[in-house]
Design a protein around this motif. Structure first.
Motif, mmCIF file in Angstrom:
data_model
loop_
_atom_site.group_PDB
_atom_site.id
_atom_site.type_symbol
_atom_site.label_atom_id
_atom_site.label_comp_id
_atom_site.label_asym_id
_atom_site.label_seq_id
_atom_site.Cartn_x
_atom_site.Cartn_y
_atom_site.Cartn_z
ATOM 1 N N LEU B 259 32.273 43.032 36.553
ATOM 2 C CA LEU B 259 32.428 43.674 37.863
ATOM 3 C C LEU B 259 33.763 43.307 38.523
ATOM 4 C CD1 LEU B 259 31.604 45.330 40.269
ATOM 5 C CD2 LEU B 259 30.043 43.514 40.952
ATOM 6 N N GLN B 262 36.572 44.894 36.570
ATOM 7 C CA GLN B 262 36.691 46.337 36.815
ATOM 8 C C GLN B 262 37.305 46.619 38.172
ATOM 9 O OE1 GLN B 262 33.402 49.122 35.884
ATOM 10 N NE2 GLN B 262 33.732 49.988 37.926
ATOM 11 N N PHE B 263 36.913 45.832 39.187
ATOM 12 C CA PHE B 263 37.447 46.097 40.529
ATOM 13 C C PHE B 263 38.961 45.908 40.557
ATOM 14 C CE2 PHE B 263 38.281 45.108 45.061
ATOM 15 C CZ PHE B 263 37.892 46.338 45.576
ATOM 16 N N GLU B 269 40.045 52.184 44.174
ATOM 17 C CA GLU B 269 38.793 52.924 43.994
ATOM 18 C C GLU B 269 37.688 51.983 43.520
ATOM 19 O OE1 GLU B 269 39.732 55.981 41.166
ATOM 20 O OE2 GLU B 269 41.259 56.882 42.460
ATOM 21 N N ARG B 270 36.465 52.467 43.567
ATOM 22 C CA ARG B 270 35.333 51.792 42.927
ATOM 23 C C ARG B 270 34.704 52.811 41.979
ATOM 24 N NH1 ARG B 270 33.474 46.987 45.138
ATOM 25 N NH2 ARG B 270 34.190 46.462 47.242
ATOM 26 N N TRP B 271 34.455 52.392 40.765
ATOM 27 C CA TRP B 271 33.953 53.321 39.755
ATOM 28 C C TRP B 271 32.509 52.987 39.388
ATOM 29 C CZ3 TRP B 271 38.735 52.289 36.150
ATOM 30 C CH2 TRP B 271 39.877 52.878 36.724
ATOM 31 N N GLU B 272 31.708 54.023 39.317
ATOM 32 C CA GLU B 272 30.322 53.846 38.875
ATOM 33 C C GLU B 272 30.331 53.500 37.389
ATOM 34 O OE1 GLU B 272 27.812 57.118 39.876
ATOM 35 O OE2 GLU B 272 26.086 56.236 38.836
ATOM 36 N N ASN B 273 29.610 52.434 37.031
ATOM 37 C CA ASN B 273 29.575 51.989 35.642
ATOM 38 C C ASN B 273 28.144 51.580 35.305
ATOM 39 O OD1 ASN B 273 29.765 50.685 33.203
ATOM 40 N ND2 ASN B 273 31.631 49.546 33.725
ATOM 41 N N LYS B 278 22.647 46.055 38.155
ATOM 42 C CA LYS B 278 22.507 46.210 39.605
ATOM 43 C C LYS B 278 21.762 44.995 40.139
ATOM 44 C CE LYS B 278 24.173 50.415 39.834
ATOM 45 N NZ LYS B 278 25.542 50.604 40.302
#
Lengths: 377, 377
Positions: B259, B262-263, B269-273, B278
């Motif tokens: 996480l 990725q950030f 932006e923030r991307w759904e992965n 969760k």
């Protein structure tokens, strides 16, 4: 120097807002104060803060105040909201009386700090359209919405969920079968927050949390099905945002309404205030969370259902709840009659899904009569 | 399409960064990969991601790789960092080898995602001055600093405290008297995170947390005395910021390095992965916090003291720790010899409080020799 109109200045939020004004004499100035019928407190406030304008509901109270402080002039709340010398209007009234001044303030392109949730719940589409067309961002004052606002600062629109924390209110640990006989005094004993009477009862039914979901839906332009609740009895985490990448942001503080009130007044700055308690997380030890037991809180389900139906249904929800809570506080109905009467009003209501301001106000009036008739009939 | 150079691609952070690249083929593209001596994995990575350039330390490994993938060319890491076709350099090496490429990338005005904490700890003033003069904001990759970064988005400079959470590492529940005889295998069993070997041992001594404080000091330009630690064994809250008004913001997620990696790659932006877990807070139930028992973690105190002294002392801290941890992992010294040897080096060091890059590198070399001599002497 930010110049304020405070509507509802003798209520819980209004009084705490004036504590903030008192703490920052160089940054905040009161131009107008409006209240209902608490003449003695309004008199004190006028003498301390020297507003140019005041408002009280009763003609006799107004005359009385003006006799003692002739330099302070009467002005109706709606006109206060659009005074040229006002920068920010704090709408801290409870119930539907906040709606008119909110729309007036937005129309006059004022900053609006909104503590009155009913304005957004009953007429969210109308209020947010007015905010948008006037280029105004509404500043929330509720601790939960302030938390969401703070967590969303600097973020884009990649929001997966808003998570509203719920303390569970006064009866979270009461056996369900005892709820029919609880008293108004018991309902007013909130475990973590000291608030006004109506919102404290709404916390015990979780109607308040349901309304907050509808409010969040409009404030942050998020579909209702992306707004969830989580039980958090300590009221330290005030709400959370889950983003698309799975990252979650939370806002925390000791439960003290002065912090979100101050943030709405200080934004985009943050001001050091030694009067506000600091959170000591190591000392707090643990933060507890759990699922919300929807079966325990029929008002929550009613609020979400009214939100899903939209149109005039949320106005019926608000009005029916306001009347039912009033009857409960007056000792005229039981605690479980609140969801029963609200449900009845929602069931009988023939709503439209596109509602004008006129439709909303008509639905409000209809629901109040309906509840009063059902309760006394 | 963001074009990446990944330095340290066969390490823990590098491999996880490539998982993110794999998940977003339309948004991320690998231009260059650098590693040390893991030829087989580098070969796999080159065959999957088709970078234009690669780097390996040994001449023989380079020749071997080029025989199999002739279209991929060798380039030293420092030159990768300033390639015109690179947008972002992920510095995911461990130890002082990250410093040179970091400075090269900043000099070439690249975005820099920094997973190598030593670069900032040993030469924080030099690195942040280089970032500032080139108009670059460093993107942290460490989960704690990513949390602080996320909490500070959209905020001003009204910061009261940064609160770094610490899991307490592998030995948080071990009686102090047993620590002298713990093995490397035990030290490598981190309760919540799967990381590289050196950082896992640094987590067990809390040297890692001390270095993170120094790193945060530079990343966010905050005095060290406003950076505090709080024990949080679950590693769900990754760090917190307390603002001047008493409001606290926290960032939470399941403990998964992908996480924050990725950030740093997706920002702003923030991307759904869907590969990322969760967080289910209601299911987690409780989040636990407590004070850090400084007596239990002498390395933490050493790191903070080196940070307060500044100049070349943090470089001595890093170098001495890197050598001592290496000796511990090789079974040549005991766990408690790590703070003993680091302390000895810091005590013997004659530092300056204004340090040039030359001073820093000289202090680094001196401290390594000092530790090796003390351990074998």
């Amino acid at each position: 120097m930010k110049k304020l109109a405070i509507l509802g200045s003798t209520g819980s939020i209004g009084r705490q807002a004036l504590e903030i004004v008192r703490a920052f004499p160089g940054r905040l100035k009161v131009v107008a104060l409006a209240a209902g019928n608490n003449l003695p407190l309004m008199l004190e406030q006028v003498q301390e803060f020297h507003p140019v304008f005041f408002s009280l509901e009763a003609e006799a109270d107004r005359k009385n105040l003006q006799l003692q402080v002739p330099e302070c002039k009467y002005l109706p709340p709606q006109e206060m909201a659009s005074l040229p010398e006002v920068d920010l209007v704090l709408v801290a009234t409870s119930g539907k009386v906040g709606l008119g001044p909110t729309l007036a303030a937005l129309g006059a392109k004022k900053q609006v700090a909104l503590a009155n949730k009913e304005a957004l719940v009953m007429a969210g589409e109308i209020v947010t359209a007015a905010a948008k067309s006037n280029g105004i961002t509404l500043f929330p004052v509720d601790s939960e919405h302030s938390a969401l606002w703070q967590c969303l600062l600097g973020e884009g629109r990649e929001i997966a969920r808003l998570l509203l924390t719920a303390s569970g209110g006064a009866f979270r640990d009461r056996p369900l079968e005892e709820l029919a006989s609880v008293t108004p005094q018991e309902a007013l004993r909130h475990p973590t927050w000291h608030m006004g009477r109506k919102v404290t009862v709404d916390s015990a039914t979780l109607m308040n949390k349901g309304m907050e979901a509808l409010e969040a839906r409009w404030l942050f332009d998020i579909p209702l099905d992306r707004i969830e609740m989580i039980m958090h009895p300590q009221s330290i985490v005030h709400s959370l945002v889950e983003f698309a990448d799975g990252s979650v942001k939370a806002q925390l503080s000791s439960p003290d309404m002065r912090l979100p009130i101050q943030f709405a007044l200080s934004y985009p700055e943050r001001w050091e205030n030694r009067d506000l308690p600091k959170l000591d997380l190591a000392q707090a030890g643990s933060l507890h969370f759990g699922p919300v037991d929807v079966g325990r809180y029929p008002c929550l389900a009613l609020a979400l259902e009214a939100g899903r139906r939209g149109g005039t249904y949320p106005a019926v929800l608000c009005a029916a709840d306001e009347e039912a809570v009033g009857l409960f506080l007056a000792g005229k109905i039981g605690f479980l009659d609140i969801p029963r009467l609200v449900n009845k009003a929602l069931t009988l209501h023939k709503g439209t899904d596109q509602a004008t301001l006129y439709d909303v106000l008509a639905a409000d009036a209809w629901a109040r009569e309906e509840v009063l008739a059902a309760a006394t009939g």
